[in-house]
Enzyme design. Structure first.
Site, PDB file in Angstrom:
ATOM      1  N   GLU A  16       0.826  -1.213   0.000  1.00 21.76           N
ATOM      2  CA  GLU A  16       0.000   0.000   0.000  1.00 21.76           C
ATOM      3  C   GLU A  16       0.859   1.261   0.000  1.00 21.76           C
ATOM      4  O   GLU A  16       0.549   2.235  -0.679  1.00 21.76           O
ATOM      5  CB  GLU A  16      -0.913   0.053   1.241  1.00 21.76           C
ATOM      6  CG  GLU A  16      -1.916  -1.066   1.366  1.00 21.76           C
ATOM      7  CD  GLU A  16      -1.324  -2.308   2.043  1.00 21.76           C
ATOM      8  OE1 GLU A  16      -0.091  -2.486   2.020  1.00 21.76           O
ATOM      9  OE2 GLU A  16      -2.104  -3.102   2.581  1.00 21.76           O
ATOM     10  N   LEU A  17       1.926   1.238   0.794  1.00 24.10           N
ATOM     11  CA  LEU A  17       2.737   2.454   0.898  1.00 24.10           C
ATOM     12  C   LEU A  17       3.395   2.790  -0.433  1.00 24.10           C
ATOM     13  O   LEU A  17       3.468   3.932  -0.848  1.00 24.10           O
ATOM     14  CB  LEU A  17       3.820   2.300   1.975  1.00 24.10           C
ATOM     15  CG  LEU A  17       4.606   3.589   2.216  1.00 24.10           C
ATOM     16  CD1 LEU A  17       3.730   4.658   2.851  1.00 24.10           C
ATOM     17  CD2 LEU A  17       5.832   3.344   3.075  1.00 24.10           C
ATOM     18  N   LYS A 114      24.207  -0.256  -1.293  1.00 19.40           N
ATOM     19  CA  LYS A 114      23.620  -1.455  -0.702  1.00 19.40           C
ATOM     20  C   LYS A 114      23.844  -1.469   0.803  1.00 19.40           C
ATOM     21  O   LYS A 114      24.911  -1.131   1.285  1.00 19.40           O
ATOM     22  CB  LYS A 114      24.237  -2.702  -1.320  1.00 19.40           C
ATOM     23  CG  LYS A 114      23.663  -2.971  -2.678  1.00 19.40           C
ATOM     24  CD  LYS A 114      24.110  -4.297  -3.222  1.00 19.40           C
ATOM     25  CE  LYS A 114      23.793  -4.372  -4.701  1.00 19.40           C
ATOM     26  NZ  LYS A 114      22.354  -4.382  -4.956  1.00 19.40           N
ATOM     27  N   ILE A 432      21.400  -1.304 -21.033  1.00 23.34           N
ATOM     28  CA  ILE A 432      21.668  -2.432 -20.137  1.00 23.34           C
ATOM     29  C   ILE A 432      20.666  -3.570 -20.337  1.00 23.34           C
ATOM     30  O   ILE A 432      20.854  -4.672 -19.842  1.00 23.34           O
ATOM     31  CB  ILE A 432      21.706  -1.957 -18.670  1.00 23.34           C
ATOM     32  CG1 ILE A 432      22.696  -0.804 -18.517  1.00 23.34           C
ATOM     33  CG2 ILE A 432      22.061  -3.058 -17.706  1.00 23.34           C
ATOM     34  CD1 ILE A 432      24.105  -1.103 -18.992  1.00 23.34           C
ATOM     35  N   ARG A 516      10.569   0.787  -4.489  1.00 26.61           N
ATOM     36  CA  ARG A 516      10.830  -0.374  -5.325  1.00 26.61           C
ATOM     37  C   ARG A 516      10.955  -1.632  -4.465  1.00 26.61           C
ATOM     38  O   ARG A 516      11.693  -1.671  -3.495  1.00 26.61           O
ATOM     39  CB  ARG A 516      12.108  -0.139  -6.138  1.00 26.61           C
ATOM     40  CG  ARG A 516      12.498  -1.316  -6.942  1.00 26.61           C
ATOM     41  CD  ARG A 516      12.880  -0.984  -8.365  1.00 26.61           C
ATOM     42  NE  ARG A 516      13.164  -2.239  -9.043  1.00 26.61           N
ATOM     43  CZ  ARG A 516      12.249  -2.987  -9.629  1.00 26.61           C
ATOM     44  NH1 ARG A 516      10.992  -2.606  -9.671  1.00 26.61           N
ATOM     45  NH2 ARG A 516      12.590  -4.120 -10.189  1.00 26.61           N
ATOM     46  N   TRP A 562      19.638 -13.181  -5.215  1.00 27.24           N
ATOM     47  CA  TRP A 562      18.334 -12.538  -5.142  1.00 27.24           C
ATOM     48  C   TRP A 562      17.197 -13.540  -4.993  1.00 27.24           C
ATOM     49  O   TRP A 562      16.040 -13.234  -5.243  1.00 27.24           O
ATOM     50  CB  TRP A 562      18.121 -11.623  -6.360  1.00 27.24           C
ATOM     51  CG  TRP A 562      18.863 -10.329  -6.191  1.00 27.24           C
ATOM     52  CD1 TRP A 562      19.461  -9.870  -5.064  1.00 27.24           C
ATOM     53  CD2 TRP A 562      19.084  -9.326  -7.196  1.00 27.24           C
ATOM     54  NE1 TRP A 562      20.052  -8.648  -5.291  1.00 27.24           N
ATOM     55  CE2 TRP A 562      19.837  -8.295  -6.583  1.00 27.24           C
ATOM     56  CE3 TRP A 562      18.726  -9.196  -8.532  1.00 27.24           C
ATOM     57  CZ2 TRP A 562      20.227  -7.145  -7.280  1.00 27.24           C
ATOM     58  CZ3 TRP A 562      19.121  -8.046  -9.221  1.00 27.24           C
ATOM     59  CH2 TRP A 562      19.860  -7.036  -8.602  1.00 27.24           C
ATOM     60  N   HIS A 696      18.141   5.822 -11.920  1.00 27.17           N
ATOM     61  CA  HIS A 696      17.288   5.629 -10.743  1.00 27.17           C
ATOM     62  C   HIS A 696      16.471   6.870 -10.445  1.00 27.17           C
ATOM     63  O   HIS A 696      15.767   6.935  -9.448  1.00 27.17           O
ATOM     64  CB  HIS A 696      18.129   5.241  -9.529  1.00 27.17           C
ATOM     65  CG  HIS A 696      18.928   3.991  -9.764  1.00 27.17           C
ATOM     66  ND1 HIS A 696      20.185   4.020 -10.312  1.00 27.17           N
ATOM     67  CD2 HIS A 696      18.627   2.683  -9.589  1.00 27.17           C
ATOM     68  CE1 HIS A 696      20.630   2.777 -10.428  1.00 27.17           C
ATOM     69  NE2 HIS A 696      19.700   1.955 -10.007  1.00 27.17           N
TER      70      HIS A 696
HETATM   71  N1  GLN Z   1      19.353  -6.408 -17.796  1.00 26.94           N
HETATM   72  C1  GLN Z   1      18.700  -5.901 -16.639  1.00 26.94           C
HETATM   73  C2  GLN Z   1      17.848  -4.707 -17.008  1.00 26.94           C
HETATM   74  O1  GLN Z   1      18.232  -4.004 -17.880  1.00 26.94           O
HETATM   75  C3  GLN Z   1      19.698  -5.486 -15.592  1.00 26.94           C
HETATM   76  C4  GLN Z   1      19.026  -4.903 -14.405  1.00 26.94           C
HETATM   77  C5  GLN Z   1      19.938  -4.647 -13.242  1.00 26.94           C
HETATM   78  O2  GLN Z   1      21.108  -4.516 -13.362  1.00 26.94           O
HETATM   79  N2  GLN Z   1      19.395  -4.555 -12.065  1.00 26.94           N
HETATM   80  O3  GLN Z   1      16.827  -4.451 -16.409  1.00 26.94           O
HETATM   81 ZN    ZN Z   2      22.152  -2.560 -12.851  1.00 23.45          ZN
END
Ligand code: GLN
Ligand code: ZN
Length: 756
Positions: A16-17, A114, A432, A516, A562, A696
């Site tokens: 919810e938040l 992190k 990426i 996130r 993960w 980000h």
């Molecule tokens: N290939 C992934 C993307 O582009 C890499 C994501 C990540 O590094 N967290 O979403």
């Molecule tokens: Zn990344």
């Protein structure tokens, strides 16, 4: 026996938040509505803990974005540029977390890192010459009083001064010693204020103590607390540590005037030895972290109870708790409708861990454990066969040979061959992998999951998206393209769902940063790949363009890091199982005409042991080999990329090079470009793409800004090894800002190429 909770998740049972905060970001609701939502979440969680009979219920573990950022604001560590925006306190706070671009100005977000060895991220507070440290916020007091008004006495949770001091960045002239003294003054005020409010306990979180400490660190720690603790009045102070043991400081800590000490007995390999060797003061409470706060398997009551017996026999006044905040596990199993009961019986999320605390508390106090149904049910979980093992997988990992870890020819030979093979321009541009996951993309996936559209409809939609994505990249002028990852909810969960041995959940979200969240899949048994996973999408994308399209995979270490791992198999063994599965996928992609394959190891750094002495033996030796196992079978011309989030790998730079990829892209824009010096000094041989802008945040970088970044990079990195790319995947961004940012990036690369 008392029980304690170090911290609880805070995004809300059904996030919810997150949703409310994002509505606020979009300007759809008011700050008051957002605050109402937060208050409801806090209240319902306090009540829940009260109902489970928790003795020490935390407050101020709630956060709109991050607890370290909260502490920064509490002590007025607000860099000028954010104050100069003249926004409301809440919006100033969000500007620090996410950057701000609008009527009041244009500033970047503070860096994010992190949180120790977890996938949670904290905002790095920054201290400049203008910073005037003082107790300027009221959040912990407000939340403490809010709970008290609801009839619940809580223990406020505050990042400890030593941890805060070791995480913040000082960019001005003050040194750490001075900053420490100023902060101590603010912490004293904090304690006095809690004393006058009548608080009984306060918890200072000091995870920084589980890292290697120098004698100087230890002295600083003692000095800081010697100066703070006299202000506690009637408040009792709990020093809470987690994520390891505190061997460097333990003998000294027991003589400081803390009233309770929290030790991690799960990850703290030496916690028990410390207790045995140095004892534990009789006038303090030992907060024993015995339930794993990071994993989702049921606690083994027999083991825990014998541990508790041992602590009691030694005369320690023990408080039962989890090893760390429950922030790192999902809320509840209640909403997992697809897990069979005999399977979910093996798991405990945050809510179920509260029940475990309660059951353990009862069992610890009762003499007749064996006759207790709770105890017997628990023991059955550990004696029965879960049906999770696959002998074929075990045979395959046993058959791995030394040469399976080595790609031929060596790097230099491949680099030459690949330059001829691809004939890319100097400073090739790429991304990426993911492109914006717009609402239609998510809706398509959700509809397919629910069964309201057919597989064919689902695929047709995604193919349309891929075609659009390829067209867009060609129009922007990128050199190496991607298919956009529209089929993936998450880079790990997606593979989990397609590998045998995995289980996945519906609502088991864990906060990663800000709003996130990620939904880590669960490794239930031995892992293998039954059929190709990504090949069709990649081949389709490649069929649409003459430019190379990268095949996109997630690497074994990241998949493992993960996920919630098994507790009955070593991490190395598990990583090798995953590596073999992904290796099959790599070879299939190559077989089907994909010439560049990216194997993301976004989380490689994450589980690096917090103590240097454990780096190789406990982790790096097998992690790097697992990665090499994935790609060692490809042809020399096939180019292997990898991507890592965060550039914090100065200290493992040789190991990163030793992954033997051909190209590595990584985040560099949010931190200083210090990594470039390291690349230069160490003669890093892998080609590199340090991210040229921050994804980000929704902010669009200018062409000049990117050219500037490139200049700095080319100054340090051999220009023939330099790639140009954003710092991470684009899936959390919107389409317009992405198009604009990438266009600027390609323009910047073109300008810079000319300049060169
Ligand atoms: N290939 C992934 C993307 O582009 C890499 C994501 C990540 O590094 N967290 O979403
Ligand atoms: Zn990344």
């Amino acid at each position: 026996m008392y029980t304690s909770v170090v911290g609880f998740p805070r995004v809300g049972k059904l996030r919810e938040l997150k949703f409310t905060t994002e509505q606020y970001f979009r300007g759809e609701i008011s700050a008051r509505e957002l605050e109402d939502c937060a208050r409801q979440i806090r209240l319902s969680q306090w009540k829940q803990m009260q109902e489970q009979g928790v003795t020490f219920i935390p407050s101020n573990d709630f956060s709109f974005y991050d607890g370290v950022l909260d502490a920064a604001v509490l002590f007025h560590l607000i860099p000028e540029e954010y104050e100069n925006l003249h926004l409301s306190p809440l919006d100033t706070y969000f500007a620090m977390a996410r950057g701000y671009q609008g009527a009041n100005g244009d500033v970047r977000a503070l860096p994010m890192k992190k949180w120790f060895n977890t996938n949670y991220h904290y905002i790095v507070p920054e201290l400049t010459d203008h910073t005037q440290i003082r107790l300027s916020g009221t959040k912990p007091f407000d939340e403490y009083l809010e709970a008290r008004e609801a009839g619940i006495e809580t223990k406020p949770v505050i990042p400890g001064i030593f941890t805060l001091l070791s995480l913040l960045r000082i960019s001005g002239r003050r040194d750490r010693e001075e900053v420490g003294a100023e902060l101590a003054c603010a912490y004293r005020q904090l304690l006095s204020r809690f004393d006058s409010l009548g608080a009984r306990w306060i918890q200072f979180d000091e995870p920084a103590l589980v890292r290697d400490l120098t004698e100087e660190d230890v002295r600083l720690f003692c000095r800081l607390y010697d100066s703070i603790l006299p202000s506690k009045g009637n408040v009792r102070v709990l020093l809470q540590t987690y994520f390891g043991d505190i061997r460097d400081v333990y003998p000294r800590i027991v003589s400081l005037s803390f009233d309770g000490i929290g030790l991690d007995l799960v990850e703290g390999k030496e916690s028990l030895r410390l207790l045995a060797q140095y004892g534990f003061p009789a006038d303090k409470l030992l907060f024993a972290g015995v339930i794993n706060g990071k994993n989702i398997w049921r606690n083994n009551y027999a083991k825990t109870l014998s541990l508790l017996d041992q602590l009691r026999a030694a005369g320690h006044q023990t408080v039962l708790g989890a090893s760390c905040s429950l922030l790192h596990v999902p809320y509840t199993l209640e909403n997992e409708t697809r897990l069979a009961p005999e399977i979910s019986a093996h798991f405990a999320f945050a809510a179920e861990k509260l029940q475990e605390l309660r059951e353990l508390q009862t069992l610890a106090e009762s003499g007749e454990r064996d006759s207790s149904p709770a105890y017997r049910a628990n023991q059955a979980l550990f004696t029965q066969d879960r049906g999770a093992l696959d002998p074929a997988v075990a045979r395959r990992t046993q058959a791995i040979r030394e040469e399976d870890f080595t790609r031929i020819p060596a790097f230099a030979g491949r680099e030459q061959l690949q330059k001829e093979e691809f004939r890319l321009p100097l400073f090739p541009t790429t991304t990426i992998g993911s492109f914006p996951q717009t609402s239609d993309v998510k809706a398509n996936r959700a509809a397919y999951r629910k069964g309201t559209i057919t597989r064919q409809e689902y695929e047709t939609f995604n193919r349309g998206k891929i075609a659009g994505c390829i067209a867009l990249q060609e129009e922007i002028g990128l050199d190496v393209l991607v298919h956009g990852e529209y089929e993936r909810n998450d880079m790990v969960e997606y593979f989990g769902e397609n590998l045998k041995g995995y289980l996945f959940t519906e609502k088991a979200w864990v906060q990663s940063y800000g709003t996130r969240c990620v939904k880590p899949p669960i490794i239930w048994g031995d892992i293998s790949r039954e059929k190709p996973i990504t090949v069709d999408w990649a081949v389709y994308a490649q069929s649409l363009t003459g430019k190379p399209v990268k095949g996109m995979l997630t690497g074994p270490v990241t998949i493992l890091n993960w996920s919630f791992p098994r507790e009955d198999l070593s991490l190395q063994e598990c990583a090798f199982q995953i590596a073999l599965a992904i290796r099959d996928e790599v070879l299939d992609l190559e077989q089907n005409g994909i010439r560049i394959i990216q194997i993301d190891e976004a989380a490689l750094r994450e589980k690096l042991p917090l103590r240097r002495s454990d780096w190789h033996s406990d982790y790096l030796d097998w992690a790097i080999r697992a990665f090499r196992l994935v790609h060692s079978g490809v042809r020399p011309e096939t180019q292997i990329h990898t991507h890592m989030c965060y550039s914090e790998f100065t200290d493992i730079i040789a190991e990163i090079d030793d992954m033997d990829a051909d190209v590595i892209t990584f985040e560099a824009s949010r931190s200083d470009l210090q990594i470039l010096d390291t690349l230069k000094e160490t003669h890093f041989r892998t080609e590199v793409g340090p991210g040229v802008y921050d994804i980000h945040s929704p902010r669009v970088p200018s062409v000049e800004e990117i050219v500037l970044a490139l200049r700095k990079m080319a100054d340090k990195v051999d220009p023939h090894k330099l790639w140009v790319n954003p710092d991470c995947g684009l899936k959390t961004r919107g389409t317009p800002e992405t198009t604009e940012s990438l266009t600027h990036m390609v323009q910047a690369a073109a300008l810079f190429r000319k300049e060169y």
